[in-house]
Scaffold this motif. Structure first.
Motif, PDB file in Angstrom:
ATOM      1  N   UNK A 126       8.721  -1.621 -18.866  1.00  0.00           N
ATOM      2  CA  UNK A 126       7.929  -2.771 -19.297  1.00  0.00           C
ATOM      3  C   UNK A 126       7.145  -3.356 -18.133  1.00  0.00           C
ATOM      4  N   UNK A 127       7.828  -3.588 -17.000  1.00  0.00           N
ATOM      5  CA  UNK A 127       7.173  -4.141 -15.821  1.00  0.00           C
ATOM      6  C   UNK A 127       6.800  -3.058 -14.826  1.00  0.00           C
ATOM      7  N   UNK A 128       6.187  -3.442 -13.699  1.00  0.00           N
ATOM      8  CA  UNK A 128       5.796  -2.467 -12.676  1.00  0.00           C
ATOM      9  C   UNK A 128       6.999  -1.723 -12.100  1.00  0.00           C
ATOM     10  N   UNK A 129       6.761  -0.526 -11.602  1.00  0.00           N
ATOM     11  CA  UNK A 129       7.790   0.266 -10.944  1.00  0.00           C
ATOM     12  C   UNK A 129       8.198  -0.409  -9.638  1.00  0.00           C
ATOM     13  N   UNK A 130       9.510  -0.581  -9.434  1.00  0.00           N
ATOM     14  CA  UNK A 130      10.007  -1.290  -8.258  1.00  0.00           C
ATOM     15  C   UNK A 130      10.578  -0.349  -7.198  1.00  0.00           C
ATOM     16  N   UNK A 131      10.318   0.939  -7.318  1.00  0.00           N
ATOM     17  CA  UNK A 131      10.962   1.902  -6.418  1.00  0.00           C
ATOM     18  C   UNK A 131      10.620   1.674  -4.949  1.00  0.00           C
ATOM     19  N   UNK A 132       9.470   1.083  -4.666  1.00  0.00           N
ATOM     20  CA  UNK A 132       9.103   0.798  -3.273  1.00  0.00           C
ATOM     21  C   UNK A 132       8.782  -0.676  -3.077  1.00  0.00           C
ATOM     22  N   UNK A 133       9.420  -1.541  -3.860  1.00  0.00           N
ATOM     23  CA  UNK A 133       9.092  -2.965  -3.826  1.00  0.00           C
ATOM     24  C   UNK A 133       9.398  -3.597  -2.472  1.00  0.00           C
ATOM     25  N   UNK A 134      10.340  -3.014  -1.714  1.00  0.00           N
ATOM     26  CA  UNK A 134      10.679  -3.579  -0.415  1.00  0.00           C
ATOM     27  C   UNK A 134       9.503  -3.622   0.538  1.00  0.00           C
ATOM     28  N   UNK A 135       8.541  -2.715   0.343  1.00  0.00           N
ATOM     29  CA  UNK A 135       7.366  -2.679   1.211  1.00  0.00           C
ATOM     30  C   UNK A 135       6.467  -3.896   1.028  1.00  0.00           C
ATOM     31  N   UNK A 136       6.618  -4.614  -0.092  1.00  0.00           N
ATOM     32  CA  UNK A 136       5.817  -5.811  -0.328  1.00  0.00           C
ATOM     33  C   UNK A 136       6.184  -6.938   0.629  1.00  0.00           C
ATOM     34  N   UNK A 137       7.431  -6.952   1.082  1.00  0.00           N
ATOM     35  CA  UNK A 137       7.906  -8.037   1.932  1.00  0.00           C
ATOM     36  C   UNK A 137       8.568  -9.133   1.107  1.00  0.00           C
ATOM     37  N   UNK A 138       9.412  -9.892   1.785  1.00  0.00           N
ATOM     38  CA  UNK A 138      10.205 -10.928   1.110  1.00  0.00           C
ATOM     39  C   UNK A 138       9.331 -11.963   0.422  1.00  0.00           C
ATOM     40  N   UNK A 139       8.259 -12.400   1.089  1.00  0.00           N
ATOM     41  CA  UNK A 139       7.440 -13.488   0.545  1.00  0.00           C
ATOM     42  C   UNK A 139       6.803 -13.097  -0.784  1.00  0.00           C
ATOM     43  N   UNK A 140       6.260 -11.885  -0.856  1.00  0.00           N
ATOM     44  CA  UNK A 140       5.619 -11.439  -2.096  1.00  0.00           C
ATOM     45  C   UNK A 140       6.634 -11.270  -3.213  1.00  0.00           C
ATOM     46  N   UNK A 141       7.813 -10.765  -2.894  1.00  0.00           N
ATOM     47  CA  UNK A 141       8.854 -10.615  -3.920  1.00  0.00           C
ATOM     48  C   UNK A 141       9.273 -11.983  -4.438  1.00  0.00           C
ATOM     49  N   UNK A 142       9.468 -12.926  -3.519  1.00  0.00           N
ATOM     50  CA  UNK A 142       9.833 -14.288  -3.934  1.00  0.00           C
ATOM     51  C   UNK A 142       8.793 -14.873  -4.878  1.00  0.00           C
ATOM     52  N   UNK A 143       7.520 -14.715  -4.524  1.00  0.00           N
ATOM     53  CA  UNK A 143       6.471 -15.307  -5.347  1.00  0.00           C
ATOM     54  C   UNK A 143       6.455 -14.703  -6.751  1.00  0.00           C
ATOM     55  N   UNK A 144       6.661 -13.392  -6.834  1.00  0.00           N
ATOM     56  CA  UNK A 144       6.650 -12.756  -8.141  1.00  0.00           C
ATOM     57  C   UNK A 144       7.815 -13.179  -9.021  1.00  0.00           C
ATOM     58  N   UNK A 145       8.943 -13.513  -8.395  1.00  0.00           N
ATOM     59  CA  UNK A 145      10.108 -13.950  -9.173  1.00  0.00           C
ATOM     60  C   UNK A 145      10.039 -15.440  -9.495  1.00  0.00           C
TER      61      UNK A 145
END
Length: 577
Positions: free
Chosen positions: A470-489
Motif C-alpha cells: 500500500x505504501x512506499x517500499x521501506x527496504x532502504x528507508x534508513x538512507x533517508x535519515x532520522x529527520x525525514x523518517x520522523x517527518x513522514x511518521x
C-alpha cells in the motif's frame, strides 16, 4: 493451452475452460485471468464451479479475486464456504469476505458468539453486520487485536459506536471518524454528535468535512449548519483560473542571492504556461512537462527539477540562488535538483503567476515567500510547513492572507482545500513533539525487537520482499535519515507523494470506499486496504472517483507504541539500507 491463450479473450476463455477440465493441476494466474475476462460464459461458469470445489482451485481464485465481479462468483462459492466453516474456518472466512457472502453472516456470527476471533469480526465487518450486542462487549476486551476488530465491526451501527467516544484514544477516534463517515447513516450520526457536542468539532478537519459533503451532499441542512459554525475549516487562497489575464502585479526584483517558495495546487494539464514568477522576455519559473524549471533569456533552462509535481495536490516548491548564481530546486522541503547553469544577473519587474506563453496559470497558491537571501536546506526543511513567519522578507503572503494588486481574473477565495500548515503556536508544540521523538529515535535500541514493533509498518509497506503493498517500499528507508523518517511518521499530511494519497470511490448507493488505488480500468477499480482483502468495485456501482488530499499514512502512529518500542523501531528502520 498456449494456443488458446493467444486468441482474443471472448473466443479464448471458453476454450481455456474446457481444457482446464482435462488438466490434472490447478490453473495458473494467466489462465484464471482469461476466465475472468468472460466470466459470464456458460463454459467458464462451469469451470469456475469445478475450481471452487478443490482447495488448489479455490486458492487460485482467491489470488485473482480482484479480477472478478463478486456478484458473479458469489453463487458459485457459497456452498463451498459453508462447508469450509466447519472444516477450515480460516479459509472460509477469507472466501466469505472476498466475495461478500452475506447469506452466511448468521453462521459466522454464531461462531463468533461462541469464541470470537479478530478474523471473524473482520468478516462480519466486511458483511455489514449490525450485531452490536455481540461487538460491544468485545470492544472493551483486553486483547488489543480483538478490541480493534470489534470497534471496526461496530461501524454499521454508528450511534452505538459513537456512544463509546469518551473511552477511545486519539488514534481510535480518528479511525472511527474515517470509518463512519463513509456511509450516509454514519455521516448523519456524526453530524448529529458533533452538533450536540458528543464529538468535539475540533476533531473534524477539512478533509473529513469534505468527505461528509460527498456522502450527504453540499445542501444537507444539518451539515451546512455545522459547517457555518466552524470558521477554522476555511482559509483564503489565491486562485488563478488559467486565463491569460490572471496574475498578481508584484513588481518584484531579484538581485543577487534569493529564495522563492510557495505552496501550490496545480490544475490538470500542467505545462509551461503555469508560472510561479516571471517577467516577459527576462525569466519564467514555470512547470514545463510538470517539472519546475527556471528559464532565463539567452540561457534557456538554467535549472530543471527531477520530479514532476502532481496536479490536484498541494505541493511546496522552492527555488534558491546563491551568490555565485547557482540554483537549487526543492520539493516538499527536500532538495530535488542541485545541478544548474549559473546565472547571477538581476531580474527586475517580476509578477506572480504571469505566464510568458500567451496562456495563463491554472493553480491555487498560498504562503508565497520571496527572500533576499539563499535559504539553506535546513531552513527550508524546517519552515516549509509553517505559516505566520515573523522574519523580514521581500514579499510575503501567508496562509489566509489577502492579496492586493490582482490583475484580470485573479481572485482570492475562501476554501476548505488548503495545505496543512502550523501556526507559531502549533509550530512550538510540533517542535517539542519532534524533539521528544527525535531524542527517543537517537537512543541506542534493539533492532531485533524493533522488527517486531514494525508490524505496524509492514501492514502497509514492503520491506525486503515482505509486507503490504500500500505504501512506499521501506527496504532502504534508513538512507533517508532520522529527520525525514520522523517527518513522514509524525506529520504524514504535511507533504505527500502523489501516488500515495487516499483514493475515494463515491458509490451509487451513497456510500464511500477509500484506500490505495491498486488498479483501474473501464470495468472496475480495485482498492487495497490494510488488514482486509482487495476490494473490486464494478464501474456500474461508482458515481464518482478520484484522489483526495489526504495521505494514506495514518496520523498518530507514535501514540500506539511505548517510548522503548519507538527507540527499538528506529534502530531497525535506520539499519534498512
Amino acid at each position: 493451452m498456449v494456443a488458446c491463450l493467444s486468441l482474443p479473450a471472448k473466443e479464448s476463455a471458453p476454450r481455456v475452460a474446457r481444457l482446464l477440465a482435462k488438466l490434472d493441476r490447478a490453473p495458473n494466474d494467466e489462465e484464471i485471468l482469461r476466465l475472468a475476462e468472460a466470466a459470464e460464459a456458460p463454459e467458464v461458469k462451469a469451470a469456475l464451479s469445478a475450481l471452487v470445489a478443490t482447495p488448489a482451485g479455490l486458492e487460485a481464485l482467491l489470488r485473482q479475486k480482484a479480477r472478478f465481479d463478486a456478484r458473479t462468483l458469489a453463487p458459485l462459492v457459497a456452498g463451498t464456504a459453508r462447508t469450509l466453516l466447519e472444516t477450515q474456518p480460516e479459509v472460509a472466512l477469507r472466501v466469505i469476505s472476498a466475495f461478500k457472502l452475506t447469506e452466511l453472516e448468521p453462521e459466522v456470527a454464531a461462531l463468533a458468539a461462541q469464541n470470537a476471533s479478530p478474523a471473524m469480526l473482520v468478516t462480519l465487518r466486511d458483511l455489514g453486520s449490525t450485531r452490536s450486542a455481540l461487538f460491544l462487549p468485545l470492544a472493551k476486551s483486553p486483547d488489543p487485536r480483538l478490541r480493534a476488530a470489534a470497534l471496526a465491526a461496530l461501524v454499521s451501527t454508528p450511534e452505538v459506536l459513537i456512544s463509546l467516544w469518551p473511552d477511545l484514544n486519539a488514534v481510535q477516534r480518528r479511525r472511527v471518524l474515517e470509518a463512519i463517515s463513509a456511509t450516509p447513516a454514519g455521516s448523519r450520526a456524526l453530524v448529529s454528535a458533533a452538533t450536540a457536542g458528543t464529538v468535539s468539532r475540533d476533531e473534524l478537519d477539512g478533509p473529513l468535512v469534505e468527505k461528509l459533503q460527498a456522502v450527504l451532499g453540499p445542501d444537507d441542512a444539518p451539515l451546512k449548519t455545522l459547517i457555518s459554525s466552524m470558521a477554522d475549516l476555511f482559509a483564503q487562497v489565491l486562485i488563478l483560473n488559467g486565463a491569460p489575464d490572471g496574475w498578481v502585479e508584484g513588481d518584484l526584483s531579484l538581485t543577487g542571492p534569493f529564495t522563492v517558495e510557495t505552496w501550490i495546487r496545480l490544475d490538470s494539464g500542467v505545462g509551461n504556461e503555469d508560472s510561479l514568477l516571471a517577467a516577459p522576455g527576462v525569466v519564467d519559473m514555470n512547470f514545463f512537462d510538470g517539472k519546475l524549471r527556471v528559464w532565463a533569456a539567452g540561457l534557456n533552462d538554467v535549472v530543471v527539477a527531477k520530479k514532476a509535481v502532481a496536479a490536484g495536490a498541494w505541493t511546496h516548491v522552492a527555488i534558491t540562488r546563491d551568490a555565485e548564481g547557482r540554483f537549487t530546486i526543492y520539493q516538499n522541503g527536500e532538495p530535488d535538483q542541485t545541478e544548474s547553469h549559473p546565472d547571477p544577473r538581476p531580474w527586475p519587474h517580476l509578477s506572480i503567476g504571469r505566464s510568458n506563453t500567451g496562456k495563463g496559470t491554472g493553480a491555487a497558491m498560498t504562503e508565497f515567500r520571496v527572500w533576499n537571501t539563499c535559504r539553506t536546506a535546513a531552513e527550508i526543511r524546517t519552515w516549509f510547513d509553517r505559516t505566520g513567519l515573523k522574519e523580514p522578507m521581500a514579499f510575503y503572503r501567508p496562509l489566509n492572507a489577502g492579496w492586493d494588486r490582482l490583475h484580470g481574473s485573479a481572485r482570492v477565495v475562501k476554501s476548505m482545500d488548503f495545505p496543512t500548515l502550523a501556526t507559531p503556536e502549533m509550530a512550538k508544540a510540533l517542535d517539542e513533539k519532534f524533539a521528544h521523538y527525535r531524542a527517543l529515535a537517537d537512543r541506542p535500541g534493539d533492532p531485533v525487537k524493533g522488527k517486531a514493533v514494525a508490524a505496524i509498518c509492514t501492514a502497509c509497506h514492503t520491506v525486503n520482499g515482505e509486507g503490504g503493498m500500500i505504501g512506499p517500499n521501506l527496504s532502504s528507508v534508513g538512507a533517508m535519515g532520522t529527520e525525514a523518517i520522523l517527518r513522514n511518521i509524525l506529520t504524514p499530511n504535511a507533504a505527500m507523494e502523489p501516488g500515495y494519497r487516499v483514493f475515494r470511490a463515491e458509490l451509487t448507493d451513497g456510500a464511500i470506499t477509500e484506500g490505495f488505488l491498486a488498479s483501474r480500468d473501464e470495468n472496475a477499480i480495485v482498492l487495497r486496504l490494510p488488514g482486509t482483502e482487495d476490494q473490486r468495485i464494478p464501474a456500474d456501482r461508482i458515481r464518482k472517483a478520484g484522489f483526495t488530499k489526504r495521505s494514506l499514512m495514518p496520523e498518530g502512529l507514535e501514540l500506539t507504541v511505548t517510548p522503548e518500542q519507538w527507540t527499538d523501531l528506529f534502530a531497525w528502520l535506520k539499519g534498512l539500507r
